[in-house]
Design a protein around this motif. Structure first.
Motif, PDB file in Angstrom:
ATOM      1  N   GLU A  68       0.838  -1.194   0.000  1.00  0.00           N
ATOM      2  CA  GLU A  68       0.000   0.000   0.000  1.00  0.00           C
ATOM      3  C   GLU A  68       0.873   1.243   0.000  1.00  0.00           C
ATOM      4  O   GLU A  68       2.011   1.226   0.468  1.00  0.00           O
ATOM      5  N   ILE A  69       0.327   2.327  -0.524  1.00  0.00           N
ATOM      6  CA  ILE A  69       0.935   3.645  -0.390  1.00  0.00           C
ATOM      7  C   ILE A  69      -0.100   4.564   0.235  1.00  0.00           C
ATOM      8  O   ILE A  69      -1.297   4.447  -0.044  1.00  0.00           O
ATOM      9  N   SER A  70       0.350   5.459   1.129  1.00  0.00           N
ATOM     10  CA  SER A  70      -0.567   6.326   1.868  1.00  0.00           C
ATOM     11  C   SER A  70      -0.098   7.773   1.806  1.00  0.00           C
ATOM     12  O   SER A  70       1.101   8.047   1.864  1.00  0.00           O
ATOM     13  N   LEU A  71      -1.055   8.675   1.711  1.00  0.00           N
ATOM     14  CA  LEU A  71      -0.823  10.099   1.942  1.00  0.00           C
ATOM     15  C   LEU A  71      -1.340  10.444   3.330  1.00  0.00           C
ATOM     16  O   LEU A  71      -2.446  10.028   3.704  1.00  0.00           O
ATOM     17  N   GLU A  72      -0.557  11.214   4.096  1.00  0.00           N
ATOM     18  CA  GLU A  72      -0.872  11.419   5.512  1.00  0.00           C
ATOM     19  C   GLU A  72      -0.728  12.887   5.920  1.00  0.00           C
ATOM     20  O   GLU A  72       0.380  13.354   6.198  1.00  0.00           O
ATOM     21  N   PRO A  73      -1.810  13.647   5.994  1.00  0.00           N
ATOM     22  CA  PRO A  73      -1.757  14.959   6.645  1.00  0.00           C
ATOM     23  C   PRO A  73      -1.769  14.774   8.158  1.00  0.00           C
ATOM     24  O   PRO A  73      -2.425  13.864   8.682  1.00  0.00           O
ATOM     25  N   SER A  74      -1.036  15.628   8.885  1.00  0.00           N
ATOM     26  CA  SER A  74      -0.923  15.426  10.332  1.00  0.00           C
ATOM     27  C   SER A  74      -0.630  16.731  11.050  1.00  0.00           C
ATOM     28  O   SER A  74      -0.196  17.722  10.449  1.00  0.00           O
ATOM     29  N   PHE A  75      -0.876  16.712  12.357  1.00  0.00           N
ATOM     30  CA  PHE A  75      -0.447  17.765  13.278  1.00  0.00           C
ATOM     31  C   PHE A  75       0.400  17.108  14.355  1.00  0.00           C
ATOM     32  O   PHE A  75       0.033  16.057  14.891  1.00  0.00           O
ATOM     33  N   GLU A  76       1.546  17.718  14.699  1.00  0.00           N
ATOM     34  CA  GLU A  76       2.463  17.112  15.668  1.00  0.00           C
ATOM     35  C   GLU A  76       2.986  18.156  16.646  1.00  0.00           C
ATOM     36  O   GLU A  76       3.349  19.265  16.249  1.00  0.00           O
ATOM     37  N   GLN A  77       3.028  17.780  17.913  1.00  0.00           N
ATOM     38  CA  GLN A  77       3.709  18.564  18.942  1.00  0.00           C
ATOM     39  C   GLN A  77       5.030  17.868  19.246  1.00  0.00           C
ATOM     40  O   GLN A  77       5.046  16.715  19.664  1.00  0.00           O
ATOM     41  N   LYS A  78       6.147  18.575  19.016  1.00  0.00           N
ATOM     42  CA  LYS A  78       7.476  17.990  19.199  1.00  0.00           C
ATOM     43  C   LYS A  78       8.337  18.937  20.030  1.00  0.00           C
ATOM     44  O   LYS A  78       7.900  19.986  20.455  1.00  0.00           O
ATOM     45  N   GLY A  79       9.611  18.544  20.216  1.00  0.00           N
ATOM     46  CA  GLY A  79      10.554  19.373  20.938  1.00  0.00           C
ATOM     47  C   GLY A  79      11.476  18.552  21.807  1.00  0.00           C
ATOM     48  O   GLY A  79      11.669  17.354  21.587  1.00  0.00           O
ATOM     49  N   SER A  80      12.041  19.188  22.827  1.00  0.00           N
ATOM     50  CA  SER A  80      12.992  18.502  23.706  1.00  0.00           C
ATOM     51  C   SER A  80      13.267  19.362  24.934  1.00  0.00           C
ATOM     52  O   SER A  80      13.103  20.587  24.896  1.00  0.00           O
ATOM     53  N   ASN A  81      13.677  18.708  26.012  1.00  0.00           N
ATOM     54  CA  ASN A  81      14.313  19.406  27.126  1.00  0.00           C
ATOM     55  C   ASN A  81      15.819  19.356  26.928  1.00  0.00           C
ATOM     56  O   ASN A  81      16.374  18.313  26.554  1.00  0.00           O
ATOM     57  N   ILE A  82      16.500  20.481  27.164  1.00  0.00           N
ATOM     58  CA  ILE A  82      17.957  20.555  27.115  1.00  0.00           C
ATOM     59  C   ILE A  82      18.430  20.824  28.540  1.00  0.00           C
ATOM     60  O   ILE A  82      18.161  21.882  29.103  1.00  0.00           O
ATOM     61  N   VAL A  83      19.091  19.838  29.136  1.00  0.00           N
ATOM     62  CA  VAL A  83      19.412  19.876  30.564  1.00  0.00           C
ATOM     63  C   VAL A  83      20.906  20.069  30.748  1.00  0.00           C
ATOM     64  O   VAL A  83      21.719  19.266  30.271  1.00  0.00           O
ATOM     65  N   PHE A  84      21.308  21.136  31.452  1.00  0.00           N
ATOM     66  CA  PHE A  84      22.695  21.410  31.791  1.00  0.00           C
ATOM     67  C   PHE A  84      22.921  21.116  33.269  1.00  0.00           C
ATOM     68  O   PHE A  84      22.077  21.437  34.111  1.00  0.00           O
ATOM     69  N   GLY A  85      24.108  20.551  33.587  1.00  0.00           N
ATOM     70  CA  GLY A  85      24.460  20.362  34.983  1.00  0.00           C
ATOM     71  C   GLY A  85      24.593  18.898  35.348  1.00  0.00           C
ATOM     72  O   GLY A  85      24.784  18.026  34.505  1.00  0.00           O
ATOM     73  N   ASP A  86      24.473  18.623  36.632  1.00  0.00           N
ATOM     74  CA  ASP A  86      24.649  17.296  37.195  1.00  0.00           C
ATOM     75  C   ASP A  86      23.643  16.319  36.594  1.00  0.00           C
ATOM     76  O   ASP A  86      22.434  16.537  36.648  1.00  0.00           O
ATOM     77  N   GLU A  87      24.137  15.191  36.012  1.00  0.00           N
ATOM     78  CA  GLU A  87      23.248  14.221  35.389  1.00  0.00           C
ATOM     79  C   GLU A  87      22.271  13.617  36.383  1.00  0.00           C
ATOM     80  O   GLU A  87      21.153  13.263  36.027  1.00  0.00           O
ATOM     81  N   GLU A  88      22.687  13.474  37.656  1.00  0.00           N
ATOM     82  CA  GLU A  88      21.810  12.900  38.668  1.00  0.00           C
ATOM     83  C   GLU A  88      20.947  13.956  39.345  1.00  0.00           C
ATOM     84  O   GLU A  88      20.164  13.642  40.238  1.00  0.00           O
ATOM     85  N   LYS A  89      21.097  15.208  38.942  1.00  0.00           N
ATOM     86  CA  LYS A  89      20.274  16.312  39.429  1.00  0.00           C
ATOM     87  C   LYS A  89      20.316  16.449  40.958  1.00  0.00           C
ATOM     88  O   LYS A  89      19.313  16.655  41.615  1.00  0.00           O
TER      89      LYS A  89
END
Length: 212
Positions: A68-89
């Motif tokens: 099969e082939i599909s066309l897909e319109p979509s809405f997406e919420q994406k991103g990331s946290n960028i954490v500086f400092g001690d890995e164990e917090k």
């Protein structure tokens, strides 16, 4: 290859498909993204996933009995946290920058199907609608820091559950960005951190397929 040439190729595939297998199905779906930024993080920093909503629809065209082939319109919420400092917090010096983005996309997917299972891969071209950065409870509009578009490749696996004519389905998708989405030079200050990165993550969705 630009998006216009790519979509022209897709239309030719539709036209040349074997009509003995020609069937259409439409589906609507919704789910959740777990996304972050890929690549090497800055020194003393790490990328952590955030969660966002996603929804959209598919128009499936059966090329052969199992493809099969599909066309897909979509809405997406994406991103990331960028954490500086001690890995164990454990220290008070940890700084977390939260980046959230909203995209509208159009994808093309090739699937290999059986009666219940399907696997596939594809690409999605996405337009940026908004982007914000949150730091210490302060939110800032940073849409101008990003390209107006993103392009991602993905691999998916799913399972269908017949309920008469329609099918319910559940799908898991791995997503990898193809372009660096930051539009300028790396920037760091007491109230913002932006660098070069690509989108990456997992998507879990469920929906319903309806034969046309």
């Amino acid at each position: 290859m630009n998006i216009h040439k790519f979509l022209t190729i897709v239309l030719f595939i539709f036209i040349l498909a074997n009509n003995s297998f020609a069937q259409f199905r439409a589906s609507v779906w919704g789910g959740v993204n777990s996304s972050s930024f890929g690549g090497n993080p800055p020194e003393d920093a790490s990328y952590e996933s955030i969660y966002g909503l996603t929804f959209g629809g598919n128009l499936d065209f059966q090329l052969t009995k199992d493809v099969e082939i599909s066309l897909e319109p979509s809405f997406e919420q994406k991103g990331s946290n960028i954490v500086f400092g001690d890995e164990e917090k454990l220290r008070d010096t940890v700084l977390t920058y939260g980046v959230k983005q909203n995209y509208f996309g159009l994808g093309v997917i090739f699937k290999i199907t059986s009666e219940r299972f399907f696997v596939g891969s594809g690409v999605s071209f996405q337009l940026l609608n908004s982007a914000t950065l949150t730091f210490e409870s302060t939110e800032k509009d940073i849409k101008d820091k990003f390209l107006n578009y993103d392009a991602v490749a993905f691999f998916n696996v799913g399972y269908r559950i017949p309920i008469g004519g329609p099918n319910l389905f559940i799908e898991l998708r791995y997503i990898q960005g193809l372009v660096n989405i930051y539009a300028g030079e790396a920037e760091i200050s007491p109230d913002i951190y932006i660098s070069n990165y690509k989108s990456t993550g997992l998507k879990l969705t469920t929906g319903i397929m309806i034969p046309l």
